[in-house]
Motif scaffolding. Structure first.
Motif, short mmCIF file in Angstrom:
data_model
loop_
_atom_site.label_atom_id
_atom_site.label_comp_id
_atom_site.label_asym_id
_atom_site.label_seq_id
_atom_site.Cartn_x
_atom_site.Cartn_y
_atom_site.Cartn_z
N VAL A 1 38.05 48.52 -11.69
CA VAL A 1 39.02 49.53 -11.31
C VAL A 1 38.90 49.81 -9.81
O VAL A 1 37.80 50.10 -9.32
CB VAL A 1 38.81 50.83 -12.11
N ILE A 2 40.01 49.72 -9.11
CA ILE A 2 40.07 50.13 -7.70
C ILE A 2 41.05 51.29 -7.64
O ILE A 2 42.25 51.13 -7.90
CB ILE A 2 40.57 48.99 -6.78
N ILE B 1 42.37 46.17 -11.86
CA ILE B 1 43.57 46.99 -11.79
C ILE B 1 43.45 47.96 -10.62
O ILE B 1 42.36 48.46 -10.32
CB ILE B 1 43.84 47.75 -13.11
N VAL B 2 44.56 48.19 -9.94
CA VAL B 2 44.59 48.96 -8.70
C VAL B 2 45.65 50.04 -8.83
O VAL B 2 46.78 49.78 -9.28
CB VAL B 2 44.93 48.04 -7.50
N LEU C 1 32.88 48.54 -17.29
CA LEU C 1 33.44 48.67 -15.95
C LEU C 1 32.51 48.07 -14.90
O LEU C 1 31.39 48.54 -14.70
CB LEU C 1 33.69 50.14 -15.64
N ALA C 2 32.99 47.01 -14.27
CA ALA C 2 32.25 46.40 -13.17
C ALA C 2 32.60 47.11 -11.87
O ALA C 2 33.58 47.87 -11.78
CB ALA C 2 32.59 44.91 -13.08
N GLU D 1 31.71 56.08 -8.36
CA GLU D 1 32.04 57.43 -7.90
C GLU D 1 33.53 57.71 -8.05
O GLU D 1 33.92 58.80 -8.50
CB GLU D 1 31.61 57.59 -6.44
N ASP D 2 34.37 56.75 -7.68
CA ASP D 2 35.81 56.93 -7.81
C ASP D 2 36.23 57.11 -9.27
O ASP D 2 37.11 57.92 -9.59
CB ASP D 2 36.54 55.73 -7.22
N ILE D 3 35.60 56.36 -10.17
CA ILE D 3 35.93 56.48 -11.59
C ILE D 3 35.52 57.85 -12.12
O ILE D 3 36.28 58.53 -12.81
CB ILE D 3 35.26 55.36 -12.39
#
Length: 459
Positions: free
Chosen positions: A282-283, A370-371, A395-396, A405-407
């Protein structure tokens, strides 16, 4: 609505899935050999209510590319790599609920000492440990442990089935629940009549021993497995409580999930087992535009050579022999069929080149990336779960620990607002948290049958 489950996917090394991004100025993965790095990560993941930190491992070096380890060494492609099990007690000491999935290769360690190590970890974590069962896929690992080369694919699973019989006997059958008395008045710590010798004499393994550990909270650690081949799915249907799969499209993941669940049903497993987690990267950022900017920034740091070194090890194909513009459909052997076929399902009209495959794998491995904004990411996660039947995601990361941190800070609050993610941990061991049916394996699991059939008591 179905709750979405999350595991963090990491490895005790510099460059796990994302090739070259250790060079990014915000990446801290090169601190992998410090306890502070892992302690901070464990606290972050517990704040995000993750089920587990799943620690991958490889016993061997990626030396298929160019018939040499040089590319892997240059790019830190899963080398140097430290023992994942050593991290767990330190992280358990600073958390109360986070589970720990540890990858251990059964091909190169006898069941007797291995069973003790996992029982020890289960004790020290208060029942929060799981074992990712792998058979190995690198000849370099076999040579490093004194073998000429690894066994064939299906033979490795035959050995694994026998290995499971041995460890089940040690974990489940050697010590009865009432064996440990701790009776200060009588001076008896353990009742010898309730401790049993496990005798296993098979084609590949021999065990004649009493398990060295008293029963841990879960006895058998939660059993994870990540084999997508027909033989791997058969093994998972018999043994695994959680299965990790990697596929570049929803259709590939749906087909794999359906196959595993059908095999598990035929094996008489309990409804809802095994849980299935799909690899995902995930970005994200507060807005779509910021997320795309971040993704494009990450792309500037990828290493094509590092990605090809990993792909060569995963598939057994030396990609150094092919130009970057060579069509992947011309690069085929028995090992790579599944990878190529999954790409074909993702986009039947597209002809992938070696370079495109490398760039695809350089951030997300063989899974999708996914972005988008937190709402866009949540939309896609919900669609994946609805269309594939999976239970959640492995989640890689692209940049560590920034991706996690973003997740935690952006995506999880959005999932919670939608009622798709828990707001507190349930109590109990990792198995209880995952399934809500107690600390121990269910009566229908293969381990219980093994104990009933094979455990013998001393005369």
């Amino acid at each position: 609505m179905k709750e979405i489950r999350l595991n963090a996917f990491d490895m005790n090394c510099v460059s796990h899935q994302a090739s070259g991004l250790w060079r990014h100025p915000r990446d801290r993965s090169a601190q992998y050999n410090t306890l502070s790095y892992w302690i901070e990560l464990a606290r972050l993941l517990e704040r995000g209510l993750f089920d587990t930190l799943f620690l991958a491992d490889v016993l061997g070096v990626y030396d298929v590319y160019g018939a040499s380890p040089d590319a892997a060494l240059r790019n830190a492609s899963q080398v140097p790599v430290n023992d994942p099990a050593m991290l767990v007690p330190a992280m358990a000491a600073v958390t109360r609920n986070l589970g720990f999935g540890v990858t251990c290769t059964l091909s190169y360690e006898h069941p007797f000492p291995f069973a003790r190590r996992m029982s020890t970890l289960d004790h020290l974590t208060d029942g929060r440990v799981g074992w990712n069962i792998v058979t190995g896929y690198l000849n370099s690992a076999a040579r490093g442990t004194g073998q000429a080369r690894q066994h064939g694919h299906d033979t490795r699973y035959d050995i694994a089935d026998e290995y499971m019989q041995a460890v089940y006997g040690l974990w489940e059958g050697s010590w009865e629940d009432g064996a440990v008395l701790r009776d200060r008045a009588s001076g008896v710590f353990t009742d010898p009549s309730k401790v049993h010798r496990i005798r296993h004499e098979g084609k590949y393994l021999s065990v004649d021993a009493i398990h060295l550990c008293e029963p841990s909270p879960q006895r058998t650690p939660v059993l994870f497995q990540a084999g997508a081949s027909p033989r791997g799915q058969e093994f998972a249907a018999t043994h695994a409580e959680c299965v990790f799969i990697a596929g570049p499209s929803r259709e590939v993941v749906r087909q794999t999930t359906t196959g595993i669940r059908e095999r598990a049903r035929r094996a008489g497993r309990a409804p809802g087992e095994p849980l299935v987690f799909a690899l995902l990267t995930v970005i994200t950022a507060p807005t779509h535009e910021e997320a795309v900017f971040k993704y494009n920034e990450y792309q500037r740091y990828i290493s094509t050579e590092g990605a090809l070194a990993l792909l060569s090890g995963w598939t057994g194909v030396d990609f150094s022999q092919y130009a970057l513009d060579a069509p992947v459909r011309h690069v085929r052997n028995d090992a790579i069929h599944s990878a190529i076929d999954s790409l074909t399902v993702m986009d039947p009209e597209r002809v992938w080149t070696v370079g495109e495959l490398a760039r695809h794998a350089a951030i997300g491995g063989m899974g999708p990336t996914i972005v988008g904004s937190p709402a866009e990411i949540a939309d896609q996660m919900e669609a994946w779960v609805a269309q594939t039947g999976i239970d959640g995601f492995n989640l890689a990361y692209a940049v560590a620990p920034e991706t996690f941190e973003d997740i935690v800070d952006l995506v999880i609050p959005e999932l919670q607002r939608r009622g798709r993610y828990r707001t507190a941990y349930p109590p109990g061991t990792l198995r209880q948290k995952l399934f809500g049916r107690g600390d121990r394996l269910g009566a229908e699991h293969a381990a219980r049958r093994v104990v009933r059939e094979r455990v013998q008591t001393d005369d």
